[in-house]
Design an enzyme around this catalytic site. Structure first.
Site, PDB file in Angstrom:
ATOM      1  N   ARG A 180      -5.127   5.432 -10.370  1.00  0.00           N
ATOM      2  CA  ARG A 180      -5.272   5.109  -8.943  1.00  0.00           C
ATOM      3  C   ARG A 180      -5.914   6.268  -8.182  1.00  0.00           C
ATOM      4  O   ARG A 180      -6.779   6.066  -7.340  1.00  0.00           O
ATOM      5  CB  ARG A 180      -3.923   4.765  -8.331  1.00  0.00           C
ATOM      6  CG  ARG A 180      -3.420   3.404  -8.746  1.00  0.00           C
ATOM      7  CD  ARG A 180      -2.026   3.162  -8.190  1.00  0.00           C
ATOM      8  NE  ARG A 180      -1.593   1.828  -8.496  1.00  0.00           N
ATOM      9  CZ  ARG A 180      -1.389   0.878  -7.587  1.00  0.00           C
ATOM     10  NH1 ARG A 180      -1.582   1.134  -6.322  1.00  0.00           N
ATOM     11  NH2 ARG A 180      -0.982  -0.313  -7.949  1.00  0.00           N
ATOM     12  N   GLU A 231       8.521   4.024 -10.876  1.00  0.00           N
ATOM     13  CA  GLU A 231       7.971   2.720 -11.234  1.00  0.00           C
ATOM     14  C   GLU A 231       6.693   2.775 -12.059  1.00  0.00           C
ATOM     15  O   GLU A 231       6.395   1.838 -12.776  1.00  0.00           O
ATOM     16  CB  GLU A 231       7.678   1.916  -9.965  1.00  0.00           C
ATOM     17  CG  GLU A 231       8.906   1.624  -9.138  1.00  0.00           C
ATOM     18  CD  GLU A 231       8.563   0.898  -7.843  1.00  0.00           C
ATOM     19  OE1 GLU A 231       7.377   0.866  -7.471  1.00  0.00           O
ATOM     20  OE2 GLU A 231       9.491   0.374  -7.218  1.00  0.00           O
ATOM     21  N   GLY A 248       0.779  -1.231   0.000  1.00  0.00           N
ATOM     22  CA  GLY A 248       0.000   0.000   0.000  1.00  0.00           C
ATOM     23  C   GLY A 248       0.812   1.282   0.000  1.00  0.00           C
ATOM     24  O   GLY A 248       0.273   2.348   0.293  1.00  0.00           O
ATOM     25  N   LYS A 249       2.106   1.206  -0.337  1.00  0.00           N
ATOM     26  CA  LYS A 249       2.950   2.407  -0.346  1.00  0.00           C
ATOM     27  C   LYS A 249       2.428   3.447  -1.324  1.00  0.00           C
ATOM     28  O   LYS A 249       2.301   4.625  -0.974  1.00  0.00           O
ATOM     29  CB  LYS A 249       4.399   2.040  -0.710  1.00  0.00           C
ATOM     30  CG  LYS A 249       5.087   1.120   0.263  1.00  0.00           C
ATOM     31  CD  LYS A 249       6.495   0.778  -0.195  1.00  0.00           C
ATOM     32  CE  LYS A 249       6.571   0.089  -1.526  1.00  0.00           C
ATOM     33  NZ  LYS A 249       6.007  -1.259  -1.594  1.00  0.00           N
ATOM     34  N   THR A 250       2.110   3.029  -2.540  1.00  0.00           N
ATOM     35  CA  THR A 250       1.634   3.971  -3.543  1.00  0.00           C
ATOM     36  C   THR A 250       0.282   4.549  -3.130  1.00  0.00           C
ATOM     37  O   THR A 250       0.062   5.764  -3.249  1.00  0.00           O
ATOM     38  CB  THR A 250       1.530   3.291  -4.922  1.00  0.00           C
ATOM     39  OG1 THR A 250       2.835   2.827  -5.298  1.00  0.00           O
ATOM     40  CG2 THR A 250       1.020   4.256  -5.984  1.00  0.00           C
ATOM     41  N   ALA A 251      -0.601   3.721  -2.627  1.00  0.00           N
ATOM     42  CA  ALA A 251      -1.919   4.205  -2.195  1.00  0.00           C
ATOM     43  C   ALA A 251      -1.763   5.246  -1.087  1.00  0.00           C
ATOM     44  O   ALA A 251      -2.421   6.298  -1.120  1.00  0.00           O
ATOM     45  CB  ALA A 251      -2.782   3.041  -1.718  1.00  0.00           C
TER      46      ALA A 251
END
Length: 170
Positions: A108, A99, A74-77
């Site tokens: 997203r 990335e 969940g880093k990107t979220a």
């Protein structure tokens, strides 16, 4: 690349950024600075997550925060949520992705803002009510002061230069 190798790279980069301060300052000077700041208003920015703000006191100018974890944790979220919250509060946000493409990050953000299932949006299999939510969310997102940089091959050094006023790519 191992986790240890990545950590060593980050530490080396931090030492480069810190330059002459990398040798440290006396604790007494740091304590004096804290005491001097106690009479000034708090300058932290909300992450958009009250529990996280209480735990870490929000984001503060001059502090570098690394968000790390294993894949699919969940880093990107989390990063996109914080970016959206800062932009909604009127702060300019720059997202540099090593990335993901700008379109993938936008997808997203759009799913989160519209509160629709990301996989349905990605597969283009939305429910009829989802279309209205996505349209309304896209209008809100278009107004946010967010820049997305998905230039390939960006290094930590070039990111540092971009943030500190130097060239964006290098």
């Amino acid at each position: 690349a191992t986790a240890q190798g990545a950590a060593e790279s980050v530490i080396a980069e931090a030492r480069t950024v810190l330059g002459s301060r990398s040798s440290g300052i006396p604790l007494s000077d740091a304590v004096d600075e804290v005491l001097d700041q106690m009479d000034t208003p708090d300058t932290s920015y909300s992450t958009g997550l009250p529990a996280l703000d209480r735990w870490g006191c929000g984001l503060r100018p001059g502090e570098l925060v690394y968000l790390a974890g294993r894949p699919s944790m969940g880093k990107t979220a989390l990063a996109l949520h914080v970016a959206r919250a800062l932009a909604q509060a009127g702060h300019q946000v720059w997202i540099a992705s090593l990335e993901m493409t700008a379109a993938a990050l936008s997808q997203r953000l759009l799913a989160a803002e519209a509160r629709v299932d990301f996989l349905r949006l990605r597969r283009r299999a939305l429910e009829p009510d989802d279309y209205t939510a996505v349209t309304d969310a896209s209008a809100r997102l278009r107004q946010l002061p967010i820049l997305v940089d998905d230039a390939p091959g960006v290094s930590l050094t070039s990111l540092r230069r971009a943030v500190t006023g130097g060239a964006a790519k290098g």
